[in-house]
Design a protein around this motif. Structure first.
Motif, PDB file in Angstrom:
ATOM      1  N   THR A   1     -17.926  34.780  34.053  1.00  0.00           N
ATOM      2  CA  THR A   1     -18.615  34.263  35.235  1.00  0.00           C
ATOM      3  C   THR A   1     -17.823  33.109  35.834  1.00  0.00           C
ATOM      4  O   THR A   1     -17.240  32.299  35.117  1.00  0.00           O
ATOM      5  CB  THR A   1     -20.034  33.764  34.892  1.00  0.00           C
ATOM      6  N   GLY A   2     -17.828  33.017  37.133  1.00  0.00           N
ATOM      7  CA  GLY A   2     -17.130  31.942  37.833  1.00  0.00           C
ATOM      8  C   GLY A   2     -17.146  32.198  39.326  1.00  0.00           C
ATOM      9  O   GLY A   2     -17.637  33.229  39.803  1.00  0.00           O
ATOM     10  N   GLY A   3     -16.613  31.246  40.087  1.00  0.00           N
ATOM     11  CA  GLY A   3     -16.429  31.446  41.511  1.00  0.00           C
ATOM     12  C   GLY A   3     -17.652  31.305  42.380  1.00  0.00           C
ATOM     13  O   GLY A   3     -17.615  31.644  43.562  1.00  0.00           O
TER      14      GLY A   3
ATOM     15  N   GLY B   1     -18.798  35.284  41.259  1.00  0.00           N
ATOM     16  CA  GLY B   1     -20.141  35.152  41.814  1.00  0.00           C
ATOM     17  C   GLY B   1     -20.182  34.998  43.308  1.00  0.00           C
ATOM     18  O   GLY B   1     -20.988  35.632  43.996  1.00  0.00           O
ATOM     19  N   SER B   2     -19.322  34.129  43.852  1.00  0.00           N
ATOM     20  CA  SER B   2     -19.203  33.870  45.288  1.00  0.00           C
ATOM     21  C   SER B   2     -20.565  33.591  45.935  1.00  0.00           C
ATOM     22  O   SER B   2     -21.538  33.281  45.258  1.00  0.00           O
ATOM     23  CB  SER B   2     -18.490  35.027  45.990  1.00  0.00           C
TER      24      SER B   2
ATOM     25  N   TYR C   1     -17.382  25.486  35.407  1.00  0.00           N
ATOM     26  CA  TYR C   1     -16.393  26.111  34.537  1.00  0.00           C
ATOM     27  C   TYR C   1     -16.474  27.634  34.595  1.00  0.00           C
ATOM     28  O   TYR C   1     -17.545  28.198  34.807  1.00  0.00           O
ATOM     29  CB  TYR C   1     -16.598  25.674  33.082  1.00  0.00           C
ATOM     30  N   VAL C   2     -15.334  28.256  34.377  1.00  0.00           N
ATOM     31  CA  VAL C   2     -15.338  29.679  34.063  1.00  0.00           C
ATOM     32  C   VAL C   2     -15.907  29.830  32.659  1.00  0.00           C
ATOM     33  O   VAL C   2     -15.579  29.056  31.761  1.00  0.00           O
ATOM     34  CB  VAL C   2     -13.908  30.251  34.127  1.00  0.00           C
ATOM     35  N   GLN C   3     -16.785  30.795  32.460  1.00  0.00           N
ATOM     36  CA  GLN C   3     -17.379  31.010  31.145  1.00  0.00           C
ATOM     37  C   GLN C   3     -17.273  32.484  30.755  1.00  0.00           C
ATOM     38  O   GLN C   3     -17.204  33.363  31.616  1.00  0.00           O
ATOM     39  CB  GLN C   3     -18.850  30.568  31.135  1.00  0.00           C
TER      40      GLN C   3
END
Length: 606
Positions: free
Chosen positions: A77-79, A45-46, A100-102
């Protein structure tokens, strides 16, 4: 970067203008009704999501597509520090976690629904990767294997979404770690995955990211996918569109990567034409790229290295002057942020002799075909498929909105025909959609290239890939030395040094730790690549370069400045005349020396 998700000289323009008329490569997949397909979406995502809601728009696009029982879209999704996706698009959670990473599954809209939803599969990601760094290669590898294990299919595709940085900086900037997955790490992550180890390949591998349409990137990853979708420019917010792409899979689950990639390219380019934004996108056939383009780039690198290393029979000096000067007339993607030049334009510029031969007449120079002419023609022919072979390496389009320009200059092609400047003082060029790294005056990027890229050798899937990078790194090492020696020698000459030798140059560069940072990595690589038997032989070459560059360096005695007056006698500008200095030194000296004149003052050389 992606939220700004923003040459060919006349001798070659005819080849480029037919570039869009390429042939369609047959589908790689058989036309089997009910073909099962899995699309792995790796979304870092950043700041693009946390600050601009960019990926949320992609999620809405995915969920508003019709439900397709033949397609599993699995999304990580993450970041990002914050996700903005409305709860109505989520199933199993009220929001996407920033902690969390999901992992989610896209469920498209069914009859009677306004939209589908993201169904939460793993609220804390893959086992062992709960708070994973999405800018780490291990996380990407684990996600690929998660999808492979849990969602088996006949065809696999991948979409990597976030910032891109080409061969120097890789892909995906995690907001927490601020790290990106470097190109060698992408190779490592994929080559060590069970998916690849068991003999699988992606049909289509899409970088929804900036500046990834690069020959180094494609060559490095060629063993992992049949087709790639990539942009040579910055990609504009919100990135690629997925409506027509998803519709194409819905209509034909077995659609091949080349046809599917063309859908991406057409939809993306037409959208940004409507929006009046600069954009480029290409789909690349990796097999044809490796078979048809890589051997030509190897030839190009062989000429580049030979020109840098060998003394010319006619000149009696090293033949690297046109290489330096050609960059002034080569289109650099993203305003020279990454040292990525348009491949077609660069070889076109290289093939036009400009400054190298001092002891021939102007008429001789105009008709001269230099060492690059033959390989340049063949590279351009492959890019544009001028042989009508049908085995295209790519299908490429760019938006019409922005004019691609380079610095103004009057150059002649080998027939003596002038290349004219545009009205705004710049020369209009035609980009060809593939970038290539070439060293310029930014030594930091070249050193990053020389120190980061070699790790690709550890996981390269073929000897062809290893040979390609050996040649690319050798070119980078030679021209890094030439540029940076010229930079410091020009400076020393400008401040009055009577002589420059290896010892005095090292002493000057050591003031900035530049010898260790710049010259040592280049020399080390050239020795390891077998260009020189040992360090002493390499230093002998460096000493010869020093002598030649200093002999032609800019000095006060070679400079004259006179004021130019208007018709009424008022001051207009200064004409600066420089004699007996090479083009390479004139370029280098700009950063360290300058002429300053105030109106009616005596010019002072600094």
């Amino acid at each position: 970067m992606k939220n700004t998700k923003t040459k060919l000289l006349s001798l070659f323009l005819a080849l480029v203008f037919v570039f869009g008329a390429v042939c369609i490569v047959p589908s790689a997949a058989d036309d089997i009704s009910g073909t099962k397909r899995t699309l792995m979406v790796y979304a870092v995502g950043s700041n693009l999501e946390s600050g601009y809601k960019c990926f949320t728009r992609n999620i809405i696009e995915f969920t508003e597509s019709p439900y397709n029982e033949n397609l599993d879209i699995i999304l990580l999704t993450g970041g990002a520090l914050k996700w903005h996706t409305p709860a109505e698009y989520l199933d199993g959670a009220d929001e996407i976690s920033a902690e969390y990473v999901q992992i989610w599954k896209v469920v498209g809209k069914k009859e009677g629904e306004e939209h589908g939803k993201l169904k939460l599969l793993e609220p804390t990601g893959m086992e062992g990767f709960e708070k994973a760094n999405t800018g780490a290669p291990e996380t990407l590898g684990a996600f690929v294997d998660y999808c492979y294990k849990n969602y088996p299919a006949d065809i696999y595709d991948a979409l990597l979404w976030d910032h891109g940085g080409g061969p120097l900086y890789g892909f995906g900037r995690d907001d927490y770690s601020m790290t990106m997955i470097l190109l060698p790490q992408l190779v490592s992550a994929l080559s060590s995955s069970q998916f690849i180890k068991e003999g699988n390949k992606f049909e289509l591998f899409d970088f929804d990211a900036c500046v990834m349409a690069n020959v180094e990137v494609i060559a490095a990853l060629s063993g992992f996918a049949d087709y790639f979708v990539l942009s040579s420019e910055t990609e504009r917010d919100p990135g690629q569109s997925h409506d027509e792409f998803l519709k194409a899979i819905y209509d034909d689950p077995s659609i091949g990567g080349y046809e599917l990639g063309k859908v991406f390219v057409d939809e993306y380019t037409e959208f940004f034409n409507d929006e009046e934004y600069a954009s480029t996108l290409a789909v690349v056939n990796s097999k044809n790229f490796m078979e048809r383009m890589v051997p030509l780039v190897l030839e190009l690198d062989a000429v580049l290295s030979s020109e840098a290393k060998n003394v010319g029979a006619k000149n009696g000096r090293y033949n690297f002057y046109d290489e330096m000067y050609s960059l002034l007339y080569s289109y650099s993607y993203v305003d020279d942020t990454y040292s990525l030049f348009d491949l077609g334009n660069l070889v076109g510029a290289l093939s036009v002799p400009m400054s190298e031969m001092d002891n021939i007449s102007e008429a001789e120079r105009d008709a001269f075909e230099n060492a690059y002419t033959d390989v340049a023609k063949r590279i351009l022919a492959v890019i544009s498929d001028c042989d009508e072979s049908g085995d295209d390496i790519m299908y490429y389009r760019c938006s019409d909105y922005i004019k691609r320009t380079v610095g103004a200059g009057v150059i002649r092609d080998k027939s003596g025909e002038l290349v004219y400047a545009a009205d705004d003082g710049n020369t209009i060029v035609v980009p060809t959609g593939l970038s290539i790294f070439f060293p310029d005056r930014n030594y930091g990027r070249t050193i990053a290239y020389l120190t980061k890229v070699p790790a690709i050798f550890d996981n390269a899937l073929s000897d062809e890939v290893s040979a390609f990078f050996k040649a690319r790194l050798t070119t980078a090492a030679y021209y890094s030395l030439i540029y940076n020696l010229g930079y410091y020698i020009s400076h020393m000459s400008a401040i009055g040094s009577d002589t420059v030798d290896l010892a005095s140059l090292k002493e000057e560069m050591d003031k900035y730790n530049a010898w260790n940072d710049i010259c040592d990595p280049a020399i080390d690589w050239l020795v390891s690549a077998g260009e020189f038997a040992d360090e002493d032989e390499a230093l002998g070459y460096v000493c010869a370069l020093i002598d030649q560059i200093f002999a032609e360096a800019l000095s006060k005695e070679k400079l004259s400045v006179r004021p130019i007056l208007n018709a009424d006698g008022s001051f207009d500008s200064y004409q600066v005349t420089i004699s007996d200095s090479s083009a390479q030194n004139l370029m280098s000296v700009k950063a360290m020396s300058k002429v300053t004149c105030a109106e009616n003052d005596t010019p002072e050389y600094l």
